[in-house]
Design an enzyme around this catalytic site. Sequence first.
Site, PDB file in Angstrom:
ATOM      1  N   SER A   1       0.822  -1.213   0.000  1.00 30.25           N
ATOM      2  CA  SER A   1       0.000   0.000   0.000  1.00 30.25           C
ATOM      3  C   SER A   1       0.856   1.262   0.000  1.00 30.25           C
ATOM      4  O   SER A   1       2.046   1.236   0.291  1.00 30.25           O
ATOM      5  CB  SER A   1      -0.903   0.029   1.234  1.00 30.25           C
ATOM      6  OG  SER A   1      -1.595  -1.176   1.378  1.00 30.25           O
TER       7      SER A   1
HETATM    8  N1  SAH Z   1      -0.081  -4.551   4.325  1.00 31.03           N
HETATM    9  C1  SAH Z   1       0.540  -5.266   3.232  1.00 31.03           C
HETATM   10  C2  SAH Z   1      -0.331  -5.293   1.997  1.00 31.03           C
HETATM   11  C3  SAH Z   1      -1.246  -6.404   2.086  1.00 31.03           C
HETATM   12  S1  SAH Z   1      -2.185  -6.733   0.639  1.00 31.03           S
HETATM   13  C4  SAH Z   1       1.894  -4.698   2.903  1.00 31.03           C
HETATM   14  O1  SAH Z   1       2.358  -3.800   3.607  1.00 31.03           O
HETATM   15  O2  SAH Z   1       2.522  -5.176   1.976  1.00 31.03           O
HETATM   16  C5  SAH Z   1      -3.345  -7.828   1.395  1.00 31.03           C
HETATM   17  C6  SAH Z   1      -2.799  -9.171   1.769  1.00 31.03           C
HETATM   18  O3  SAH Z   1      -3.835  -9.914   2.402  1.00 31.03           O
HETATM   19  C7  SAH Z   1      -2.349 -10.013   0.576  1.00 31.03           C
HETATM   20  O4  SAH Z   1      -1.028 -10.415   0.771  1.00 31.03           O
HETATM   21  C8  SAH Z   1      -3.300 -11.209   0.584  1.00 31.03           C
HETATM   22  O5  SAH Z   1      -2.692 -12.414   0.141  1.00 31.03           O
HETATM   23  C9  SAH Z   1      -3.658 -11.274   2.058  1.00 31.03           C
HETATM   24  N2  SAH Z   1      -4.891 -11.993   2.399  1.00 31.03           N
HETATM   25  C10 SAH Z   1      -6.079 -12.008   1.748  1.00 31.03           C
HETATM   26  N3  SAH Z   1      -6.962 -12.787   2.408  1.00 31.03           N
HETATM   27  C11 SAH Z   1      -6.318 -13.296   3.509  1.00 31.03           C
HETATM   28  C12 SAH Z   1      -6.683 -14.160   4.593  1.00 31.03           C
HETATM   29  N4  SAH Z   1      -7.907 -14.688   4.704  1.00 31.03           N
HETATM   30  N5  SAH Z   1      -5.755 -14.441   5.526  1.00 31.03           N
HETATM   31  C13 SAH Z   1      -4.499 -13.922   5.448  1.00 31.03           C
HETATM   32  N6  SAH Z   1      -4.100 -13.102   4.457  1.00 31.03           N
HETATM   33  C14 SAH Z   1      -4.995 -12.783   3.502  1.00 31.03           C
END
Ligand code: SAH
Length: 218
Positions: A66
Amino acid sequence: MAGPLIPEFRGVRRRLVETLQANGIRDLAVLRAFELTPRHLFVPTGIRHRAYEDSALPIGSGQTISQPSVHARYLQLLELSGHEKVLEVGTGSGYQTVLLSHLAAQVFSVERVPELLERARLAIADSGVRNVSLRLGDGTLGWKEHAPYDAILVSAAAPDIPGPLVDQLADGGRLIIPLGDMQEQMLVLVTRRGSATERRDIAPVRFVPLLGTHGWSG
Ligand code: SAH
């Protein structure tokens, strides 16, 4: 190997902190966390030169890291004092995990995509922090063994608040989650008060979908 705080990135990291301040981020602990966190370790090598721009960047497996100012607003809302136990759902690159590690006592983070988790594990180790625990799995179920959490951050968008996350929130604890459909959501701050919850809408946002038992079906 690129050390966590090698001098060539210090200047651009300082400028990122100034950009965040200019964009209204006032929480000094949050600004310090950005100063301490080497974002270049969390983006693919080919776009490292862009690591300290205030923009979202692709991290592979169809996911993005993000925009720093989005992380900053998110983190400010948690009002962390440094003593908390925090759960993060969606480790992604691990960048926010490390920001959190500078703002709380212990951070637990769950990611469902194995390749992302392994890359995040290496980058987090390279950044030198020690108060982070990672787990592969469905974060909509939380991480029961370490509950209750003083704060929970969900980094992906859900149709509703996953029940297990409210159950694992301490009394007075804060949960931040984007709620809505797959295209657009409202960032919602939930505070637990005994068996009840208070909800506050913060701002419209766009996140990738939360896939899992209490999220969207993958
Ligand atoms: N905050 C992160 C960005 C995350 S993007 C950063 O700084 O890079 C959102 C993430 O949530 C993705 O990696 C995706 O794979 C994960 N995600 C989606 N559903 C999920 C779930 N049920 N449990 C764990 N992770 C999940």
